[in-house]
Every structure is written in C-alpha cells, then in structure tokens.
Design a protein around this motif. Sequence first.
Motif, mmCIF file in Angstrom:
data_model
loop_
_atom_site.group_PDB
_atom_site.id
_atom_site.type_symbol
_atom_site.label_atom_id
_atom_site.label_comp_id
_atom_site.label_asym_id
_atom_site.label_seq_id
_atom_site.Cartn_x
_atom_site.Cartn_y
_atom_site.Cartn_z
ATOM 1 N N ARG B 44 0.853 -1.194 0.000
ATOM 2 C CA ARG B 44 0.000 0.000 0.000
ATOM 3 C C ARG B 44 0.892 1.248 0.000
ATOM 4 O O ARG B 44 2.018 1.231 0.531
ATOM 5 N N VAL B 46 1.590 4.978 1.228
ATOM 6 C CA VAL B 46 1.266 5.762 2.415
ATOM 7 C C VAL B 46 1.590 7.228 2.158
ATOM 8 O O VAL B 46 2.722 7.569 1.801
ATOM 9 N N ALA B 47 0.593 8.045 2.355
ATOM 10 C CA ALA B 47 0.725 9.508 2.247
ATOM 11 C C ALA B 47 1.367 9.938 0.930
ATOM 12 O O ALA B 47 2.066 10.952 0.874
ATOM 13 N N THR B 49 3.857 8.974 -0.316
ATOM 14 C CA THR B 49 5.292 9.180 -0.107
ATOM 15 C C THR B 49 6.072 7.873 -0.072
ATOM 16 O O THR B 49 7.149 7.784 -0.649
ATOM 17 N N PHE B 50 5.561 6.886 0.639
ATOM 18 C CA PHE B 50 6.321 5.636 0.730
ATOM 19 C C PHE B 50 5.403 4.424 0.611
ATOM 20 O O PHE B 50 4.180 4.545 0.638
ATOM 21 N N LYS B 52 4.457 0.418 1.818
ATOM 22 C CA LYS B 52 4.537 -0.505 2.950
ATOM 23 C C LYS B 52 4.025 -1.843 2.461
ATOM 24 O O LYS B 52 3.048 -1.893 1.719
ATOM 25 N N SER B 61 9.024 -1.126 4.908
ATOM 26 C CA SER B 61 8.610 0.195 4.413
ATOM 27 C C SER B 61 9.712 0.701 3.505
ATOM 28 O O SER B 61 10.891 0.665 3.875
ATOM 29 N N PHE B 63 11.144 3.879 1.394
ATOM 30 C CA PHE B 63 11.043 5.335 1.324
ATOM 31 C C PHE B 63 11.683 5.865 0.040
ATOM 32 O O PHE B 63 12.571 5.214 -0.521
ATOM 33 N N PRO B 64 11.243 7.055 -0.406
ATOM 34 C CA PRO B 64 11.692 7.531 -1.721
ATOM 35 C C PRO B 64 13.174 7.871 -1.813
ATOM 36 O O PRO B 64 13.685 8.096 -2.898
ATOM 37 N N ILE B 69 12.879 0.246 5.954
ATOM 38 C CA ILE B 69 12.759 -0.141 7.362
ATOM 39 C C ILE B 69 12.134 -1.534 7.392
ATOM 40 O O ILE B 69 11.053 -1.736 6.816
#
Lengths: 408, 91
Positions: B44, B46-47, B49-50, B52, B61, B63-64, B69
């Motif tokens: 999915r 999230v915001a 931005t990233f 998950k 997770s 991240f861009p 993580i």
Amino acid sequence: MLDVYSIRKDFPILERKINGHNLVYVDNAATTHKPIQVIEAIREFYMKYNANVHRGVHTLSQEASDLYESARVDVAKLINADPEEIIFVKNATEGINLVAYAWGLPNLDRGDIVLHTLMDHHATVVPFYIVSKYKGFRQRMIGITDDGYIDMGDYEDKLRLNPRIVTFPHVSNMLSTVNDAKKLIKMAHEYGALVILDATQSVPHMKVDVKELDVDFMVFSAHKMCGPTGVGVVYVKKEHYSSMNPFLGGGDMIKDVGYNEYMEPTVTYNDVPVMYEAGTQNIVGISVYPKSIEYLEKLSFEYIHEHVRKLAWETYEALRELPNIEVYGPESSRDRAGLVSFNVKGFSAHEVAAYLDSLGIAVRSGHHCTGPLHKRLGISSSARISYYIYNTFEEVEYIVDALRRLVS
Amino acid sequence: MTLQDMIEYFEKQCGDEDSYAVALKPDVWRRLRKKIVGSLENRRDVANTFHKGIYKGVEVSVFPNGRLIFKNVPSEDYLISILNELLDASS
C-alpha cells in the motif's frame, strides 16, 4: 521576542536541502547546530592560538591557557557558580560518571541507596549501576504519574529510605516535563540526600542558577547549546570536593609524581578543579564554548525558553487533535519545555522518522536513552521533535501537515 | 555486487530490537527501485510518499530516498538472506 529569520542567517547548515526539501532540523535535544560565530572561533583558535594548556612557558601556551581558563569563568557565570566549581569533561555522560566514581566510590557502601527517577537518562542510572557492582549499594527508581510528572508521593516514600544521593533531569528529554528542581532538591536535602541534577535539556534553554537551586552536582554539555561537541561540564558544590577522590589519573591532574626510598611511586594531586581534568582536554572546544554562551545570552535565555516552548506547545496541541497519534508528557503548557514525543498508530517511530526525513524533516526516533520510562509508558520507542532558537512556526505547520497526511 | 557494495548503512533500530534500517547506495536504489517496490506483497502507498508491504514474511517500508525499514525481523541472518535475494546481490 527572537528575530528567528535573522538568527537563521547565522547557521549555514540550515541552507541545506535534504531529499530535495529545505532542511527542517528538529532534533535539537540530541544536538544543536553551530552559528558561524562559533565555527569561525574554532578556525581562529587553530589558526592563532593552538597550543597545549597549563605549565607552558611559551607565549602560545599561555594564551591558550588564558582562553581555556577564561572559559571556566564564563561557564561559572552562566550558572552562578564559582570557577573552581566547574570541571570540564567530554560530555554530560562523563560528568555523571565522574560523580559516580569520584564521589560514589569513597562514599557509597553496602546498605546505601541511590535514587533515580523513571524519567532519568541512562547516563545517570548506568554509571551508578556499574559502581554498585563494586560497592554493593542499591539503586531504586521513583515512579512517574500517568500525565508525566515525578510521583511526589513515591518520591517522599523513597526519601524515607534515607538515600545518599538522588538524580533527576531538570527537563525530561522525552516527556518534556520541566521538573520543579528547587522543590525536589529541598526535599532530598531534608532527608540528608545529595542531588545530581541532569541539566542537559535545561541549561541550553533557560537561566539555571545553582546557588538558587542549592544543588550539589549538576551536569550539562556545550553541544546542545550551539557550542562544540566534546565539551561537558560538571558543577560540584565546593564543600563536596573534600569527600571526593580523583576520577581519571594522568597528566595535568597532578602537582608531583616521584618515588620514595622503597621505589614506590608517590603522587601529589593538583588543586581542584584541575585535579579532575586528566590529560589533554578538548582545548579548542572548551576555549570556544564561551562564544556560544555569548551568542545565546545576547538573544536572552528568557526569550529562548519562551520561543521553543511556544513552538513545542503549538505542535503538542496540533498533534493531539490528529487521530491515531499518542503524545506524551504533561498536558499543561506551563510544565512543558521545547520538545514533543509521540507515536503514530500503525507505524513504528522509526518509520515515522524515515517518512519525515524523506520530506527534509530531521527528528529522532528510539528510546532516547530512557528505556525505563518507555517501559513505564508501555512502548518500546517514540518519535521526538525538539526545537531550538532557529525553528519557525512555518516549520511547525510543515511538520504537522506531514503528520496529518500520514494519519489520514 | 555484494550486499556490502550495495548498502550505505545497516542498523538495528534503537528501542525496537527486531527492527532494522537499511539505506541503499543511490545507484543501487535507482536501478532496483521498481523491483523492490514490486516485490512487496499486500503493498500500500502511504501519504503518497512511501510504500509498505510484506517481503518473505517481514514487514518492509520503502522510502523515496532509498531507505528501507524492516520490522518484526526474526533474526539478523534472516534479514541478510532476504536482502541478498531482494537486491540480487552476489555472495
């Protein structure tokens, strides 16, 4: 009021872009950035005054010694102490270790109790834990209330155990609680206990007066108040020197080392406070530290405290309005300092920090060296926003917007 | 490339003992971004931005900026083995 936009011009690092965004640095409880005045002073020291201090006959050494010793005078003035009550170490952690060993080893024994609070940093608990393994004394922790204050009933109960020494933070580095240090110290003294005040999160933000507080030992560090890293300060109330032994041995802390007729070494220690400053210190860091004090004093500690408190309170109130966010610490703005710790349901603190980092926002995540406190709160980690003189209300808005998008 | 050549840092996360942060070197991230994101199950966004999702039973997770993580990691050895696979690293 602080002229934040003018202050920001003094901090070159704030011009950096992080992941394509303007840097929003809100990890100031971990360390603060340095103004150009401090950066230039470091450069100037190495360019003009670099030499080892004390007992040098040559001019450079005497100039470096003057700068080093005048730093002691300036730090003493900052907290209303006498210069001989100021010991320079490498950080606040080493400062607590100094007290735990130099005072603890000769004064604590089996049957004695050392009291900490659940909001203490590991740096106050662990040094005494290590010394307790040699000396056999016990440590006990004072509880906190659900709303983030020291549990005064528990404190009074544990003072009745007649502890020898009590430690607590002036400002909690996780809950943001500003503890009533004067009251806590007075109570400890009534029960015959000495007090170590961890002032690492208070001295950078507010005027702290050791005489008014009547504190016995206090520690803080330069790097959390725009000064260089590698400089910690221990305040020792003069009368306690007579019950302390040296912490680290070596050069500078002795007057004389020789040997007797049996070829045994003989040692005569130097006078305090140099007796506690073995070996070559962080000469440049210590000598330059007054530049950061001067910088902050020009701004006024009253305004600094007010500014960071307002930023943090606005953040606290905004985050409390958002769904799925748990914010920690007192609910009264009066009792909070310049930081806000929180968790977002469904995300770990590290995911929150990584998400904010991708937007240029630097926050800390983890247990912030307060494991017992996190255990008490039933969490393993938290994200922490901590402000300083160069942070703006626009940055607060930017952070809150980012978190709003995360929880929606 | 070995895993060591591909990773900028690899760190157990303070407080959360079964959580790790991994930062990929920029060139590795540019090359493998689509593959990493595409490998996540139950993914999915999230915001905006990233991402998950789950990879081999571990929550990830992405991240861009090329930071990952990993949560609920059973062991460091297991994480290294799935990272080798996810990044097509040579041993």
